[in-house]
Enzyme design. Sequence first.
Site, PDB file in Angstrom:
ATOM      1  N   CYS A 170       0.861  -1.183   0.000  1.00 45.56           N
ATOM      2  CA  CYS A 170       0.000   0.000   0.000  1.00 45.56           C
ATOM      3  C   CYS A 170       0.897   1.232   0.000  1.00 45.56           C
ATOM      4  O   CYS A 170       2.072   1.148  -0.374  1.00 45.56           O
ATOM      5  CB  CYS A 170      -0.989  -0.016   1.159  1.00 45.56           C
ATOM      6  SG  CYS A 170      -0.290   0.229   2.809  1.00 45.56           S
TER       7      CYS A 170
ATOM      8  N   ASP B  95      -7.853   3.770   1.170  1.00 49.47           N
ATOM      9  CA  ASP B  95      -7.009   4.153   2.298  1.00 49.47           C
ATOM     10  C   ASP B  95      -7.882   4.752   3.403  1.00 49.47           C
ATOM     11  O   ASP B  95      -8.558   5.763   3.193  1.00 49.47           O
ATOM     12  CB  ASP B  95      -5.982   5.186   1.825  1.00 49.47           C
ATOM     13  CG  ASP B  95      -4.884   5.441   2.856  1.00 49.47           C
ATOM     14  OD1 ASP B  95      -5.063   5.048   4.027  1.00 49.47           O
ATOM     15  OD2 ASP B  95      -3.850   6.017   2.480  1.00 49.47           O
TER      16      ASP B  95
ATOM     17  N   CYS C   7      -1.456   0.746   7.335  1.00 45.22           N
ATOM     18  CA  CYS C   7      -2.877   0.424   7.475  1.00 45.22           C
ATOM     19  C   CYS C   7      -3.268  -0.800   6.646  1.00 45.22           C
ATOM     20  O   CYS C   7      -3.490  -1.883   7.175  1.00 45.22           O
ATOM     21  CB  CYS C   7      -3.750   1.620   7.063  1.00 45.22           C
ATOM     22  SG  CYS C   7      -3.738   3.011   8.230  1.00 45.22           S
ATOM     23  N   ARG C   8      -3.341  -0.619   5.345  1.00 46.50           N
ATOM     24  CA  ARG C   8      -3.923  -1.657   4.493  1.00 46.50           C
ATOM     25  C   ARG C   8      -3.020  -2.864   4.261  1.00 46.50           C
ATOM     26  O   ARG C   8      -3.448  -4.019   4.439  1.00 46.50           O
ATOM     27  CB  ARG C   8      -4.336  -1.052   3.146  1.00 46.50           C
ATOM     28  CG  ARG C   8      -5.445  -0.030   3.251  1.00 46.50           C
ATOM     29  CD  ARG C   8      -5.634   0.712   1.944  1.00 46.50           C
ATOM     30  NE  ARG C   8      -4.470   1.562   1.648  1.00 46.50           N
ATOM     31  CZ  ARG C   8      -4.281   2.177   0.478  1.00 46.50           C
ATOM     32  NH1 ARG C   8      -5.152   1.995  -0.501  1.00 46.50           N
ATOM     33  NH2 ARG C   8      -3.237   2.949   0.301  1.00 46.50           N
ATOM     34  N   SER C   9      -1.777  -2.635   3.849  1.00 44.33           N
ATOM     35  CA  SER C   9      -0.925  -3.790   3.513  1.00 44.33           C
ATOM     36  C   SER C   9      -0.525  -4.624   4.729  1.00 44.33           C
ATOM     37  O   SER C   9      -0.485  -5.859   4.629  1.00 44.33           O
ATOM     38  CB  SER C   9       0.303  -3.353   2.703  1.00 44.33           C
ATOM     39  OG  SER C   9       1.085  -2.405   3.389  1.00 44.33           O
TER      40      SER C   9
ATOM     41  N   ASN D 225       2.338   1.474   4.284  1.00 40.92           N
ATOM     42  CA  ASN D 225       2.581   0.211   4.982  1.00 40.92           C
ATOM     43  C   ASN D 225       2.291   0.323   6.480  1.00 40.92           C
ATOM     44  O   ASN D 225       2.974  -0.258   7.294  1.00 40.92           O
ATOM     45  CB  ASN D 225       4.016  -0.267   4.752  1.00 40.92           C
ATOM     46  CG  ASN D 225       4.273  -1.698   5.200  1.00 40.92           C
ATOM     47  OD1 ASN D 225       5.373  -2.027   5.637  1.00 40.92           O
ATOM     48  ND2 ASN D 225       3.288  -2.567   5.106  1.00 40.92           N
TER      49      ASN D 225
END
Length: 202
Positions: free
Chosen positions: A24, A165, A29-31, A27
């Site tokens: 993401c 995001d 939150c999402r990934s 690195n």
Amino acid sequence: MATRVQAAAGQSGAKDKTSVLFVCLGNICRSPTAEAMFRSVVEKAGLSNQFEIDSCGTGGGSSNWYLPGGFSYHEGDESDPRMTSAAVKRGVRLTSTSRPLLPSDLNRFDYIIGMDPRNVRDILKAASYWAEQDQQLPRLEQVRGKTSLMTRYCSKAKTADEVPDPYYGGPAGFDLVLDLLDDAATGLLAHIHQEQQATAKQ
């Protein structure tokens, strides 16, 4: 046409594990959540010893992150506490530390999974630059062949075109990320199995 599994084997010889990298922007939150969610799915399937799973970012908004001497926002940071808290409520524990995508990742991983189209563009932009600097790295088309969007593997949220995001939003954004990643992680494992089965039959 060779599958990504075949291409990876051709680059580095027979591999004991299938390697998956989630990407993401920062690195945090999402990934890292995708990494933890996919690891959970793999563990429940009893396949932990068959996978290498990691995550990284594309500079966190810094434009020079992939250049020599470039800067990457959030590098060394733990995952966003709001994301961590939301994930824990679903039994998912985030343990990774933020880092940027590295040139070595392009050889190391069989699957490179971006959270949104911008992530994918940034991955390919960096890959193109790095390939010009180092002939030992995969060519752009090779990287493109093993890079995809996470939402491609959703079976419930079939119209989703990105994992958005949640950084600047409220709690609902973090819950949406978890919903999409839960859906896509299961689909990704099924997709990898299908590719491996197809390869074994050839």
